[in-house]
Scaffold this motif. Structure first.
Motif, short mmCIF file in Angstrom:
data_model
loop_
_atom_site.label_atom_id
_atom_site.label_comp_id
_atom_site.label_asym_id
_atom_site.label_seq_id
_atom_site.Cartn_x
_atom_site.Cartn_y
_atom_site.Cartn_z
N THR A 24 25.54 -0.74 28.46
CA THR A 24 26.35 -1.03 27.27
C THR A 24 25.46 -1.56 26.15
OG1 THR A 24 26.87 -3.28 28.01
CG2 THR A 24 28.40 -1.53 28.66
N LEU A 27 27.81 -2.66 18.85
CA LEU A 27 28.11 -1.65 17.84
C LEU A 27 26.95 -1.51 16.85
CD1 LEU A 27 31.83 -2.50 17.03
CD2 LEU A 27 30.98 -0.67 18.50
N SER A 46 23.36 3.31 26.21
CA SER A 46 24.22 3.98 25.23
C SER A 46 23.70 3.90 23.80
CB SER A 46 25.63 3.39 25.29
OG SER A 46 25.60 1.98 25.12
N SER A 50 24.39 5.89 20.04
CA SER A 50 25.07 5.22 18.93
C SER A 50 24.13 4.82 17.80
CB SER A 50 25.81 3.98 19.44
OG SER A 50 24.92 3.06 20.04
N THR A 142 31.06 7.59 19.80
CA THR A 142 30.31 6.76 20.75
C THR A 142 30.98 5.41 21.01
OG1 THR A 142 28.93 5.90 18.96
CG2 THR A 142 28.12 7.83 20.17
N SER A 143 31.90 5.02 20.15
CA SER A 143 32.62 3.76 20.34
C SER A 143 33.92 3.82 19.56
CB SER A 143 31.78 2.57 19.86
OG SER A 143 31.47 2.72 18.49
N TYR A 240 40.64 1.86 19.35
CA TYR A 240 41.12 0.77 20.22
C TYR A 240 42.25 0.08 19.47
CZ TYR A 240 40.83 -3.95 22.34
OH TYR A 240 41.10 -5.17 22.94
N CYS A 412 29.88 -0.69 23.12
CA CYS A 412 29.62 0.73 23.28
C CYS A 412 29.07 0.98 24.68
CB CYS A 412 28.61 1.17 22.23
SG CYS A 412 28.10 2.90 22.34
#
Length: 432
Positions: A24, A27, A46, A50, A142-143, A240, A412
Motif C-alpha cells: 500500500t 495518495l 502500488s 499511482s 489507482t485509488s 469511496y 492506495c
C-alpha cells in the motif's frame, strides 16, 4: 440521480495478499518525497502505478500495469461487488477510537453543470493534467476519490457492518490508521446500495484532481465517439462513499506556508492592520488555541515571531469576489481575499497555482519550516465544518483550493478498477 455500479476489482494475487501492508501507499498528493523513495524500493508497491517514476511516468505506469497483469501479480476478482472500507483512527488529545465507514464502487463521472456531483473547492491545474495523462495511458483508477452521500437512517451500515466481519485485508497504514476492506457480492444487497444513491446528489469530499481527470478524459472520449451512449467504461470513476450524518467524519485544517513575500516584516504587519487586529503572542504554540472557535481568526508565524490575527467585523462586507454569502463567510475566503489579494497583491486566479505557496496540515511542520528558514511565514487556520461544506456545495459555489482535509486519507493498493471496455462491468453484465 447518482448512478453507481459494482465492479470486479484488480487486486494483488493471493500469495502477495500476505504482504499487503508493504504494497500500500499514500495518495499521490500527500505522499512525501521521503516516503516515495522508500516505497520505490519495493518493485511491486502500488506507488509504481499511482506515482510512477521515469521521464514518461504515465507510459512507465502503463508498462508496469501490463506486466503485472501478464505475470499474475494482479488478479481480476471473478465476481462483481461493492467493497466495504472501514478506517479506525484516533485524534490527538482524544482517547476515543473513531471508525469512518464507507464503500467503494464505480460512479458515473458527472459534469459539474449536471448538478449530481457537487464540488466544494478549487483545483490546481497542473495536478489535474498529471492525472488525465495517467488515466489515459493506464485506463486504471489507482485509488478511489472520497464522496459523501446522506442517509440519516443509516440503512446501509447494517450491511457494511455484516460484511466487515469477514475482511479481505486488515492493515495499519502510514497514518497509524487501521484499514479494513471487505466485499459484498449479494445482488439484492448491492441493489439496495444502488437504489439508495439513485435519488441523491453526491458531495465530493476529497480527490478533486483525480475526479477532474476522469471528467476531462470522459469529455475527450465522448468527442471522439459519434456513437456515444453514456454506458461506455470511460464514463465511470472509482469512488469511496461515506455518510454525511456519521459522527466519525472528520475534517482537519490545512494551513498555508509561504516561502517568500516581497514586503518587509514591518510593511506586511502594517498592511495587515488595515484589516485585522494584530496581537503579538509570546509562544508560537499558543496560536492553535487562541483562534479555536473564533470566526475570521488566524495565527501568523512570521520570521520567528507569532501573532494572532482577527478580522475587524466592519471590514468583512468589503469582500467583492462574485461568490455567495456561504463562501464569503468562510475563514479561508477571508484569508485569501484580505491577506493574499489585498495585502500581498496576489489575485484570486494566481493563488490557485502560486509558486512558493504550500499547504501543510501539521501545525508543528509549519513552525519548523519557518524556524529553519525554508519559509518566511505560516498562516494557521481553523477547520471547516461539515455543515459549511454542505452549504457551499448546495450554493453552487466553491471554496478556495485546499480548504478541507478529510481525515484519514484513503490508501492506495488495496484494489484498482479498470475502465478498459473488456474489463468493465455494466449494470446489464452484473445482472442488476
Amino acid at each position: 440521480m447518482a448512478e453507481i455500479l459494482p465492479f470486479k476489482a484488480w487486486r494483488y494475487n493471493q500469495e502477495m495478499d500476505q504482504a499487503i501492508e508493504s504494497l500500500t501507499s499514500p495518495l499521490f498528493d500527500v505522499v512525501s518525497a521521503k516516503q516515495r523513495e522508500a516505497l520505490y524500493q519495493n518493485k511491486f508497491n502500488s506507488i509504481h502505478l499511482s506515482v510512477p517514476l521515469g521521464d514518461d511516468p504515465a507510459d512507465h505506469a502503463a508498462h508496469t500495469l501490463q506486466e503485472w497483469k501478464s505475470e499474475g501479480i494482479l488478479a481480476h476478482d471473478p465476481l462483481p461487488g461493492i467493497y466495504v472500507y472501514y478506517q479506525y483512527f484516533r485524534l490527538t488529545g482524544s482517547d476515543k477510537e473513531f471508525c469512518r465507514k464507507g464503500f467503494i464502487c464505480h460512479i458515473k463521472a458527472y459534469d459539474w453543470h449536471e448538478g449530481v456531483l457537487l464540488r466544494h473547492e478549487n483545483t490546481i491545474p497542473s495536478a489535474v493534467n498529471d492525472r488525465i495523462e495517467l488515466l489515459e495511458k493506464t485506463l486504471l483508477n489507482t485509488s478511489p476519490t472520497h464522496g459523501l452521500y446522506t442517509d440519516s437512517e443509516f440503512e446501509l451500515e447494517r450491511y457494511m457492518d455484516e460484511a466487515i466481519q469477514s475482511p479481505l485485508y486488515e492493515t495499519e497504514d502510514y497514518q497509524g490508521v487501521r484499514d479494513v476492506l471487505a466485499v459484498i457480492h449479494d445482488h439484492d444487497v448491492i441493489r439496495l446500495f444502488i437504489d439508495k444513491l439513485q435519488d441523491q446528489q453526491v458531495l465530493l469530499a476529497d480527490g478533486h484532481h483525480r475526479y477532474e481527470g476522469s471528467l476531462e478524459y470522459r469529455k475527450k472520449r465522448m468527442a471522439q465517439n459519434p456513437g456515444h451512449t453514456g454506458m461506455e467504461a470511460y464514463n465511470y470513476h472509482l469512488m469511496y462513499l461515506t455518510n454525511t450524518e456519521a459522527d466519525d467524519l472528520r475534517i482537519l485544517p490545512t494551513h498555508r506556508v509561504l516561502q517568500q513575500i516581497s514586503l518587509t516584516d514591518e510593511e506586511f504587519l502594517e498592511k495587515l492592520r488595515e484589516y485585522f487586529v494584530v496581537t503579538p503572542k509570546e509562544d508560537v504554540y499558543e496560536l492553535n488555541e487562541v483562534i479555536v472557535g473564533k470566526n475570521w481568526a488566524f495565527g501568523l508565524y512570521l520570521s520567528g515571531n507569532a501573532y494572532k490575527l482577527r478580522l475587524k467585523p466592519e471590514i468583512h462586507p468589503l469582500i467583492d469576489w462574485p461568490v455567495p454569502q456561504e463562501v464569503k463567510a468562510l475563514d479561508l475566503t477571508v484569508m485569501h481575499y484580505f491577506i493574499f489579494e489585498k495585502v500581498l497583491g496576489i489575485d484570486r486566479e494566481a493563488q490557485r497555482d502560486y509558486p512558493g505557496l504550500s499547504y501543510v496540515r501539521n501545525f508543528t511542520a509549519c513552525v519548523s519550516q519557518v524556524d529553519s528558514g525554508k519559509a518566511r511565514l505560516a498562516l494557521i487556520t481553523n477547520d471547516v465544518s461539515m455543515e459549511q461544506v454542505k452549504r457551499v456545495c448546495h450554493s453552487g459555489a466553491i471554496m478556495p483550493q485546499k480548504s478541507t482535509f478529510f481525515y484519514p486519507k484513503v490508501i492506495c493498493g488495496f484494489l484498482f478498477s479498470s475502465i478498459k471496455e473488456n474489463e468493465f462491468l455494466t449494470a446489464d453484465s452484473a445482472c442488476l
